[in-house]
Design a protein around this motif. Structure first.
Motif, PDB file in Angstrom:
ATOM      1  N   ASN A   1       0.833  -1.203   0.000  1.00 44.83           N
ATOM      2  CA  ASN A   1       0.000   0.000   0.000  1.00 44.83           C
ATOM      3  C   ASN A   1       0.871   1.259   0.000  1.00 44.83           C
ATOM      4  O   ASN A   1       0.632   2.196  -0.768  1.00 44.83           O
ATOM      5  CB  ASN A   1      -0.934  -0.014   1.209  1.00 44.83           C
ATOM      6  CG  ASN A   1      -2.020   1.005   1.097  1.00 44.83           C
ATOM      7  OD1 ASN A   1      -2.670   1.121   0.061  1.00 44.83           O
ATOM      8  ND2 ASN A   1      -2.229   1.758   2.163  1.00 44.83           N
ATOM      9  N   LYS A   2       1.895   1.293   0.839  1.00 41.37           N
ATOM     10  CA  LYS A   2       2.796   2.446   0.888  1.00 41.37           C
ATOM     11  C   LYS A   2       3.561   2.606  -0.421  1.00 41.37           C
ATOM     12  O   LYS A   2       3.783   3.724  -0.874  1.00 41.37           O
ATOM     13  CB  LYS A   2       3.767   2.321   2.064  1.00 41.37           C
ATOM     14  CG  LYS A   2       3.104   2.584   3.385  1.00 41.37           C
ATOM     15  CD  LYS A   2       4.086   2.531   4.517  1.00 41.37           C
ATOM     16  CE  LYS A   2       3.327   2.657   5.800  1.00 41.37           C
ATOM     17  NZ  LYS A   2       3.953   3.422   6.795  1.00 41.37           N
ATOM     18  N   GLN A   3       3.983   1.493  -0.993  1.00 44.41           N
ATOM     19  CA  GLN A   3       4.678   1.547  -2.276  1.00 44.41           C
ATOM     20  C   GLN A   3       3.782   2.140  -3.356  1.00 44.41           C
ATOM     21  O   GLN A   3       4.209   2.985  -4.137  1.00 44.41           O
ATOM     22  CB  GLN A   3       5.143   0.149  -2.710  1.00 44.41           C
ATOM     23  CG  GLN A   3       6.324  -0.372  -1.961  1.00 44.41           C
ATOM     24  CD  GLN A   3       7.593   0.334  -2.389  1.00 44.41           C
ATOM     25  OE1 GLN A   3       7.830   0.555  -3.570  1.00 44.41           O
ATOM     26  NE2 GLN A   3       8.417   0.690  -1.426  1.00 44.41           N
ATOM     27  N   LEU A   4       2.529   1.709  -3.404  1.00 43.36           N
ATOM     28  CA  LEU A   4       1.597   2.234  -4.402  1.00 43.36           C
ATOM     29  C   LEU A   4       1.388   3.734  -4.213  1.00 43.36           C
ATOM     30  O   LEU A   4       1.481   4.507  -5.163  1.00 43.36           O
ATOM     31  CB  LEU A   4       0.252   1.501  -4.320  1.00 43.36           C
ATOM     32  CG  LEU A   4       0.243   0.102  -4.916  1.00 43.36           C
ATOM     33  CD1 LEU A   4      -0.966  -0.674  -4.425  1.00 43.36           C
ATOM     34  CD2 LEU A   4       0.271   0.163  -6.431  1.00 43.36           C
ATOM     35  N   GLU A   5       1.103   4.130  -2.987  1.00 44.74           N
ATOM     36  CA  GLU A   5       0.870   5.549  -2.735  1.00 44.74           C
ATOM     37  C   GLU A   5       2.130   6.375  -2.973  1.00 44.74           C
ATOM     38  O   GLU A   5       2.051   7.549  -3.303  1.00 44.74           O
ATOM     39  CB  GLU A   5       0.326   5.749  -1.322  1.00 44.74           C
ATOM     40  CG  GLU A   5      -1.096   5.237  -1.194  1.00 44.74           C
ATOM     41  CD  GLU A   5      -1.690   5.429   0.180  1.00 44.74           C
ATOM     42  OE1 GLU A   5      -0.994   5.911   1.098  1.00 44.74           O
ATOM     43  OE2 GLU A   5      -2.878   5.099   0.331  1.00 44.74           O
ATOM     44  N   GLY A   6       3.287   5.753  -2.852  1.00 44.85           N
ATOM     45  CA  GLY A   6       4.547   6.442  -3.095  1.00 44.85           C
ATOM     46  C   GLY A   6       4.834   6.694  -4.562  1.00 44.85           C
ATOM     47  O   GLY A   6       5.815   7.345  -4.909  1.00 44.85           O
ATOM     48  N   ARG A   7       3.974   6.188  -5.434  1.00 48.43           N
ATOM     49  CA  ARG A   7       4.168   6.440  -6.874  1.00 48.43           C
ATOM     50  C   ARG A   7       3.871   7.898  -7.200  1.00 48.43           C
ATOM     51  O   ARG A   7       4.265   8.399  -8.243  1.00 48.43           O
ATOM     52  CB  ARG A   7       3.272   5.551  -7.742  1.00 48.43           C
ATOM     53  CG  ARG A   7       3.444   4.043  -7.613  1.00 48.43           C
ATOM     54  CD  ARG A   7       4.865   3.560  -7.837  1.00 48.43           C
ATOM     55  NE  ARG A   7       5.567   3.512  -6.564  1.00 48.43           N
ATOM     56  CZ  ARG A   7       6.872   3.494  -6.416  1.00 48.43           C
ATOM     57  NH1 ARG A   7       7.679   3.541  -7.447  1.00 48.43           N
ATOM     58  NH2 ARG A   7       7.427   3.447  -5.238  1.00 48.43           N
ATOM     59  N   THR A   8       3.164   8.597  -6.326  1.00 47.14           N
ATOM     60  CA  THR A   8       2.888  10.020  -6.508  1.00 47.14           C
ATOM     61  C   THR A   8       3.621  10.794  -5.424  1.00 47.14           C
ATOM     62  O   THR A   8       4.195  10.203  -4.511  1.00 47.14           O
ATOM     63  CB  THR A   8       1.372  10.322  -6.422  1.00 47.14           C
ATOM     64  OG1 THR A   8       0.906   9.996  -5.122  1.00 47.14           O
ATOM     65  CG2 THR A   8       0.604   9.542  -7.462  1.00 47.14           C
ATOM     66  N   CYS A   9       3.607  12.103  -5.518  1.00 51.75           N
ATOM     67  CA  CYS A   9       4.266  12.976  -4.535  1.00 51.75           C
ATOM     68  C   CYS A   9       5.751  12.643  -4.410  1.00 51.75           C
ATOM     69  O   CYS A   9       6.308  12.622  -3.320  1.00 51.75           O
ATOM     70  CB  CYS A   9       3.599  12.875  -3.161  1.00 51.75           C
ATOM     71  SG  CYS A   9       1.846  13.203  -3.160  1.00 51.75           S
ATOM     72  N   ARG A  10       6.388  12.383  -5.530  1.00 46.83           N
ATOM     73  CA  ARG A  10       7.806  12.044  -5.527  1.00 46.83           C
ATOM     74  C   ARG A  10       8.645  13.291  -5.269  1.00 46.83           C
ATOM     75  O   ARG A  10       8.403  14.328  -5.848  1.00 46.83           O
ATOM     76  CB  ARG A  10       8.216  11.422  -6.870  1.00 46.83           C
ATOM     77  CG  ARG A  10       7.328  10.318  -7.384  1.00 46.83           C
ATOM     78  CD  ARG A  10       7.480   9.017  -6.711  1.00 46.83           C
ATOM     79  NE  ARG A  10       8.803   8.475  -6.873  1.00 46.83           N
ATOM     80  CZ  ARG A  10       9.215   7.428  -6.195  1.00 46.83           C
ATOM     81  NH1 ARG A  10       8.441   6.848  -5.335  1.00 46.83           N
ATOM     82  NH2 ARG A  10      10.422   6.975  -6.364  1.00 46.83           N
ATOM     83  N   GLN A  11       9.608  13.185  -4.407  1.00 49.79           N
ATOM     84  CA  GLN A  11      10.547  14.265  -4.123  1.00 49.79           C
ATOM     85  C   GLN A  11       9.851  15.609  -3.911  1.00 49.79           C
ATOM     86  O   GLN A  11      10.166  16.610  -4.545  1.00 49.79           O
ATOM     87  CB  GLN A  11      11.588  14.351  -5.245  1.00 49.79           C
ATOM     88  CG  GLN A  11      12.478  13.145  -5.279  1.00 49.79           C
ATOM     89  CD  GLN A  11      12.676  12.604  -6.684  1.00 49.79           C
ATOM     90  OE1 GLN A  11      12.362  13.229  -7.665  1.00 49.79           O
ATOM     91  NE2 GLN A  11      13.201  11.400  -6.764  1.00 49.79           N
ATOM     92  N   ASP A  12       8.856  15.609  -3.064  1.00 46.25           N
ATOM     93  CA  ASP A  12       8.100  16.809  -2.690  1.00 46.25           C
ATOM     94  C   ASP A  12       7.243  17.385  -3.814  1.00 46.25           C
ATOM     95  O   ASP A  12       6.745  18.504  -3.702  1.00 46.25           O
ATOM     96  CB  ASP A  12       9.025  17.895  -2.123  1.00 46.25           C
ATOM     97  CG  ASP A  12       9.692  17.458  -0.834  1.00 46.25           C
ATOM     98  OD1 ASP A  12       9.020  16.747  -0.045  1.00 46.25           O
ATOM     99  OD2 ASP A  12      10.851  17.812  -0.603  1.00 46.25           O
ATOM    100  N   ASP A  13       7.067  16.662  -4.911  1.00 50.40           N
ATOM    101  CA  ASP A  13       6.140  17.113  -5.949  1.00 50.40           C
ATOM    102  C   ASP A  13       4.717  16.905  -5.451  1.00 50.40           C
ATOM    103  O   ASP A  13       4.454  16.006  -4.648  1.00 50.40           O
ATOM    104  CB  ASP A  13       6.334  16.314  -7.246  1.00 50.40           C
ATOM    105  CG  ASP A  13       7.589  16.699  -7.994  1.00 50.40           C
ATOM    106  OD1 ASP A  13       8.114  17.805  -7.737  1.00 50.40           O
ATOM    107  OD2 ASP A  13       8.044  15.915  -8.832  1.00 50.40           O
ATOM    108  N   PRO A  14       3.775  17.737  -5.932  1.00 50.93           N
ATOM    109  CA  PRO A  14       2.384  17.528  -5.526  1.00 50.93           C
ATOM    110  C   PRO A  14       1.827  16.238  -6.140  1.00 50.93           C
ATOM    111  O   PRO A  14       2.363  15.736  -7.131  1.00 50.93           O
ATOM    112  CB  PRO A  14       1.675  18.752  -6.103  1.00 50.93           C
ATOM    113  CG  PRO A  14       2.504  19.154  -7.277  1.00 50.93           C
ATOM    114  CD  PRO A  14       3.922  18.814  -6.893  1.00 50.93           C
ATOM    115  N   GLY A  15       0.781  15.726  -5.551  1.00 54.60           N
ATOM    116  CA  GLY A  15       0.127  14.528  -6.055  1.00 54.60           C
ATOM    117  C   GLY A  15      -0.960  14.104  -5.100  1.00 54.60           C
ATOM    118  O   GLY A  15      -1.098  14.631  -4.002  1.00 54.60           O
ATOM    119  N   SER A  16      -1.757  13.139  -5.533  1.00 61.09           N
ATOM    120  CA  SER A  16      -2.852  12.656  -4.699  1.00 61.09           C
ATOM    121  C   SER A  16      -3.154  11.201  -5.060  1.00 61.09           C
ATOM    122  O   SER A  16      -2.673  10.691  -6.066  1.00 61.09           O
ATOM    123  CB  SER A  16      -4.097  13.529  -4.915  1.00 61.09           C
ATOM    124  OG  SER A  16      -4.457  13.551  -6.290  1.00 61.09           O
TER     125      SER A  16
END
Length: 136
Positions: A115-130
């Motif tokens: 679950n954490k790996q999946l959610e980590g696909r966004t918001c990489r290196q302080d970029d926005p994402g959801s």
């Protein structure tokens, strides 16, 4: 209704300028979604054909599609295997301006680390994402 919810969420985020990654459990579920979209006559924003990241791609095509998946108003269907170890880095300033990359997960993670790996696909290196979950 499951596939309708996925399409509505993806279209909404795409219309707002975000890149959208739709993670599906496996190749079979991805095929079902594609068939549903075809049968319903759904038209994607800007008339685009969604990218597909599956184990069927060559290494070169996979790398190209991973880079393309984070572009402005792009929808990509992704099989579960890409949830770990694939870096979806957004270099498109327009996408960042409009909220970044949006992740839609359509299956239950096997464990909390997945679950954490999946959610980590966004918001990489302080970029926005959801992210959001739409479950069967």
């Amino acid at each position: 209704i499951f596939f309708d919810q996925i399409c509505a969420a993806a279209f909404d985020k795409c219309d707002k300028g975000m890149a959208v990654l739709v993670f599906l459990k496996d190749q079979a579920r991805l095929g079902e979604l594609k068939q549903y979209i075809k049968d319903q006559g759904k038209i994607f924003p800007d008339g685009q054909v969604p990218l597909e990241l599956t184990d069927m791609l060559s290494k070169t095509d996979r790398e190209s599609d991973v880079r393309s998946s984070t572009r402005f108003r792009t929808i990509t269907f992704v099989s579960r295997q890409y949830g770990r170890g694939t870096d979806f880095v957004c270099h498109d300033e327009r996408v960042k301006k409009y909220g970044g990359v949006h992740l839609i997960t359509t299956f239950y993670a096997l464990d909390e680390s997945e679950n954490k790996q999946l959610e980590g696909r966004t918001c990489r290196q302080d970029d926005p994402g959801s992210s959001q979950k739409i479950l069967w």
